[in-house]
Design a protein around this motif. Structure first.
Motif, mmCIF file in Angstrom:
data_model
loop_
_atom_site.group_PDB
_atom_site.id
_atom_site.type_symbol
_atom_site.label_atom_id
_atom_site.label_comp_id
_atom_site.label_asym_id
_atom_site.label_seq_id
_atom_site.Cartn_x
_atom_site.Cartn_y
_atom_site.Cartn_z
ATOM 1 N N PRO A 3 0.836 -1.211 0.000
ATOM 2 C CA PRO A 3 0.000 0.000 0.000
ATOM 3 C C PRO A 3 0.864 1.252 0.000
ATOM 4 C CG PRO A 3 -0.895 -1.615 1.517
ATOM 5 C CD PRO A 3 0.434 -2.159 1.060
ATOM 6 N N GLY A 4 0.472 2.206 -0.818
ATOM 7 C CA GLY A 4 1.249 3.429 -0.962
ATOM 8 C C GLY A 4 2.292 3.363 -2.060
ATOM 9 N N ASP A 32 -7.737 -1.608 -2.456
ATOM 10 C CA ASP A 32 -8.923 -1.585 -3.321
ATOM 11 C C ASP A 32 -8.563 -1.481 -4.797
ATOM 12 O OD1 ASP A 32 -11.067 0.296 -1.035
ATOM 13 O OD2 ASP A 32 -10.650 -1.845 -1.203
ATOM 14 N N ASP A 33 -7.317 -1.182 -5.092
ATOM 15 C CA ASP A 33 -6.878 -1.127 -6.486
ATOM 16 C C ASP A 33 -6.497 -2.511 -7.021
ATOM 17 O OD1 ASP A 33 -5.203 1.899 -5.587
ATOM 18 O OD2 ASP A 33 -7.067 1.730 -6.736
ATOM 19 N N VAL A 77 -2.276 -5.287 -4.343
ATOM 20 C CA VAL A 77 -1.769 -4.316 -3.375
ATOM 21 C C VAL A 77 -2.012 -4.895 -1.988
ATOM 22 C CG1 VAL A 77 -1.841 -1.942 -2.563
ATOM 23 C CG2 VAL A 77 -2.394 -2.474 -4.959
ATOM 24 N N SER A 78 -0.921 -5.243 -1.337
ATOM 25 C CA SER A 78 -1.043 -5.905 -0.043
ATOM 26 C C SER A 78 0.246 -5.748 0.738
ATOM 27 C CB SER A 78 -1.361 -7.388 -0.237
ATOM 28 O OG SER A 78 -1.370 -8.075 1.000
#
Length: 124
Positions: free
Chosen positions: A14-15, A91-92, A122-123
């Motif tokens: 994430p990010g 969520d992406d 994404v994790s």
């Protein structure tokens, strides 16, 4: 019929950021709109971003969920399109596809064929 090959997906925290590429098998009609789409498990395929060539530049439209984080670009000379994805969120996560056609086709995603797509996860 034009075929598309998507690449650049993968696992990212994430990010993080990823850059997707879409290569068409032949030159795309300059009047066509090219778009990036995604489909998450159990959900319908959705339009993420679209781009069309206009006099003097490009017209780009983004889904609200990615506005300000994703950037679409196109290189007509290379029959290519790209999606720079920043500030990625779980969520992406989805399989991302590209395609090209009329405005109606691009907005509704009613294309007759799709490539294999590229998976983005994404994790942490």
């Amino acid at each position: 019929q034009v075929q598309f090959v998507e690449s650049g997906g993968g696992l990212v925290q994430p990010g993080g950021s990823l850059r997707l590429s879409c290569i068409a098998s032949e030159r795309i009609n300059p009047n066509y709109i090219m778009g990036w789409y995604r489909q998450a498990p159990g959900k319908q395929r959705e339009l993420v971003a679209r781009i069309r060539e206009v006099r003097g530049g490009w017209d780009k439209v983004y889904a609200d969920s990615v506005e300000g984080r994703f950037s679409i670009s196109r290189d007509s000379a290379k029959n290519a399109m790209y999606l720079q994805m920043n500030s990625l969120d779980p969520d992406d996560s989805a399989v991302y596809y590209c395609n090209a056609g009329s405005l109606l086709e691009a907005v509704t995603g009613t294309f007759t064929s799709w490539g294999a797509g590229t998976r983005v996860t994404v994790s942490s």
